[in-house]
Write an enzyme that holds these catalytic residues in place. Sequence first.
Site, PDB file in Angstrom:
ATOM      1  N   LYS A  11      -3.478  37.704  10.624  1.00  0.00           N
ATOM      2  CA  LYS A  11      -4.320  37.645  11.836  1.00  0.00           C
ATOM      3  C   LYS A  11      -4.775  39.043  12.213  1.00  0.00           C
ATOM      4  O   LYS A  11      -4.164  40.045  11.836  1.00  0.00           O
ATOM      5  CB  LYS A  11      -3.573  37.005  13.008  1.00  0.00           C
ATOM      6  CG  LYS A  11      -2.250  37.679  13.432  1.00  0.00           C
ATOM      7  CD  LYS A  11      -2.416  38.849  14.374  1.00  0.00           C
ATOM      8  CE  LYS A  11      -1.125  39.604  14.656  1.00  0.00           C
ATOM      9  NZ  LYS A  11      -1.314  40.951  15.177  1.00  0.00           N
ATOM     10  N   PRO A  98      -0.163  42.882   3.497  1.00  0.00           N
ATOM     11  CA  PRO A  98       0.610  44.122   3.617  1.00  0.00           C
ATOM     12  C   PRO A  98       1.582  44.048   4.799  1.00  0.00           C
ATOM     13  O   PRO A  98       1.219  43.550   5.870  1.00  0.00           O
ATOM     14  CB  PRO A  98      -0.468  45.186   3.855  1.00  0.00           C
ATOM     15  CG  PRO A  98      -1.728  44.596   3.303  1.00  0.00           C
ATOM     16  CD  PRO A  98      -1.611  43.115   3.508  1.00  0.00           C
ATOM     17  N   GLY A 102       0.680  45.270  11.314  1.00  0.00           N
ATOM     18  CA  GLY A 102       0.048  44.629  12.470  1.00  0.00           C
ATOM     19  C   GLY A 102      -0.793  43.422  12.100  1.00  0.00           C
ATOM     20  O   GLY A 102      -1.517  42.875  12.937  1.00  0.00           O
ATOM     21  N   LEU A 103      -0.682  42.971  10.831  1.00  0.00           N
ATOM     22  CA  LEU A 103      -1.457  41.802  10.386  1.00  0.00           C
ATOM     23  C   LEU A 103      -0.686  40.496  10.584  1.00  0.00           C
ATOM     24  O   LEU A 103      -1.177  39.424  10.229  1.00  0.00           O
ATOM     25  CB  LEU A 103      -1.838  41.958   8.910  1.00  0.00           C
ATOM     26  CG  LEU A 103      -2.893  43.041   8.632  1.00  0.00           C
ATOM     27  CD1 LEU A 103      -2.931  43.397   7.144  1.00  0.00           C
ATOM     28  CD2 LEU A 103      -4.268  42.574   9.096  1.00  0.00           C
ATOM     29  N   SER A 107       5.377  37.072  10.798  1.00  0.00           N
ATOM     30  CA  SER A 107       5.293  35.963  11.756  1.00  0.00           C
ATOM     31  C   SER A 107       4.634  34.750  11.117  1.00  0.00           C
ATOM     32  O   SER A 107       5.053  33.603  11.347  1.00  0.00           O
ATOM     33  CB  SER A 107       4.463  36.374  12.980  1.00  0.00           C
ATOM     34  OG  SER A 107       5.026  37.498  13.590  1.00  0.00           O
ATOM     35  N   ALA A 108       3.597  34.984  10.310  1.00  0.00           N
ATOM     36  CA  ALA A 108       2.910  33.880   9.621  1.00  0.00           C
ATOM     37  C   ALA A 108       3.871  33.196   8.657  1.00  0.00           C
ATOM     38  O   ALA A 108       3.902  31.958   8.570  1.00  0.00           O
ATOM     39  CB  ALA A 108       1.696  34.421   8.873  1.00  0.00           C
ATOM     40  N   ASP A 140       4.426  36.532  17.880  1.00  0.00           N
ATOM     41  CA  ASP A 140       3.221  36.031  17.196  1.00  0.00           C
ATOM     42  C   ASP A 140       3.466  34.753  16.402  1.00  0.00           C
ATOM     43  O   ASP A 140       2.540  34.222  15.781  1.00  0.00           O
ATOM     44  CB  ASP A 140       2.701  37.082  16.202  1.00  0.00           C
ATOM     45  CG  ASP A 140       2.230  38.349  16.883  1.00  0.00           C
ATOM     46  OD1 ASP A 140       2.010  38.312  18.107  1.00  0.00           O
ATOM     47  OD2 ASP A 140       2.080  39.369  16.187  1.00  0.00           O
TER      48      ASP A 140
HETATM   49  O1  C5P Z   1       8.299  39.578  18.979  1.00  0.00           O
HETATM   50  P1  C5P Z   1       8.219  40.606  17.892  1.00  0.00           P
HETATM   51  O2  C5P Z   1       9.456  40.630  17.036  1.00  0.00           O
HETATM   52  O3  C5P Z   1       6.959  40.527  17.113  1.00  0.00           O
HETATM   53  O4  C5P Z   1       8.152  41.990  18.660  1.00  0.00           O
HETATM   54  C1  C5P Z   1       8.581  43.209  18.087  1.00  0.00           C
HETATM   55  C2  C5P Z   1       8.728  44.226  19.193  1.00  0.00           C
HETATM   56  O5  C5P Z   1       7.445  44.513  19.771  1.00  0.00           O
HETATM   57  C3  C5P Z   1       9.571  43.782  20.362  1.00  0.00           C
HETATM   58  O6  C5P Z   1      10.930  44.070  20.125  1.00  0.00           O
HETATM   59  C4  C5P Z   1       9.018  44.606  21.500  1.00  0.00           C
HETATM   60  O7  C5P Z   1       9.539  45.918  21.454  1.00  0.00           O
HETATM   61  C5  C5P Z   1       7.548  44.704  21.165  1.00  0.00           C
HETATM   62  N1  C5P Z   1       6.715  43.698  21.847  1.00  0.00           N
HETATM   63  C6  C5P Z   1       6.515  43.790  23.202  1.00  0.00           C
HETATM   64  N2  C5P Z   1       5.748  42.868  23.858  1.00  0.00           N
HETATM   65  C7  C5P Z   1       5.144  41.870  23.177  1.00  0.00           C
HETATM   66  C8  C5P Z   1       5.309  41.761  21.772  1.00  0.00           C
HETATM   67  C9  C5P Z   1       6.112  42.682  21.142  1.00  0.00           C
HETATM   68  O8  C5P Z   1       7.050  44.709  23.846  1.00  0.00           O
HETATM   69  N3  C5P Z   1       4.389  40.983  23.845  1.00  0.00           N
END
Ligand code: C5P
Length: 294
Positions: A11, A98, A102-103, A107-108, A140
């Site tokens: 994404k 990759p 940030g892609l 999560s996908a 995500d």
């Molecule tokens: O949820 P995810 O594992 O993708 O998030 C990784 C890190 O990104 C979280 O531990 C947090 O530090 C940060 N994050 C955030 N707010 C969001 C998404 C991610 O602070 N809405």
Amino acid sequence: MTPLLCSAPAKVNLALEVQGVLPGGYHELDTVFCWLDLEDLLDVRPSAKTELVIQDEIGQGAEVVANEENLVMKALRGLEDLVDRELPTRLHLIKRIPAGGGLGGGSADAAAALLGVTRAHRLPLQPADLLKLAARLGADVAFGLQGGTARGRGRGELLSPLPSPPDLPVILLVPPFPLSTPEVYSCWDRLPAEVRRAGRGSAERVVAALSRGLPQDLLRSTGNDLEVAAEALRPELSDLRRRMLEAGCAQARLCGSGSTLFGLLEPGSDPEPVATRLKGLGRVLCTRFRRSPR
Ligand code: C5P
């Protein structure tokens, strides 16, 4: 019990606004996700014992690991907890997105595992059960279940579907350094108030542009509040973004929390010469938006 091949698309965030800090340290977002025509594939087969095999198609080496830390395994374990039994499964993950860019690849993959394991083992779960588990696995992952184009609020998991973007060529530039998502967010926390909302208004603008369906509107609308933070951590990124515009992209933005940048081209234009001009700056991929949900 059926083997299944599940798609796990990458994404980009056409808009990403950070609206504040939530209790627990997560950030409140107003974002617009859109799937790309670049995907990992997950083959899911009920089996005598659980194993995760990773077929790394783009030479990422140690960045993607086949252990319990992988979000695919966390998704499987989450489902096992939910149904209160073991779900022995052979998971074969073909990696093309990759990592650390940030892609949304991890999560996908997790979303594909939730759907694939549920279907392969015919688990009696409702979409709401999967959404709840997805939100626990990562901000995500819920979008990965639904896909297409969607506005995300809360931590990004409160989704409402949007019309697909116009069919524009998209160029990805993956710099030779990853960025850590928590580090980018904590850098954003320390930015002065007057610079940290550079993407303010982008979510509303992108939503309006998508409903009008005009490519020029979309090209003028994108924004990402995390860009300033990522560029503070890695000043090379602002130079790379400028190079993308000079190479012929009509717009260039950070993907999520980076470090990948995405460029949007005018409709109908040829991405190849633009991609050629960017060679040497990182891994360059030409793609498009994937204009359908699951
Ligand atoms: O949820 P995810 O594992 O993708 O998030 C990784 C890190 O990104 C979280 O531990 C947090 O530090 C940060 N994050 C955030 N707010 C969001 C998404 C991610 O602070 N809405």
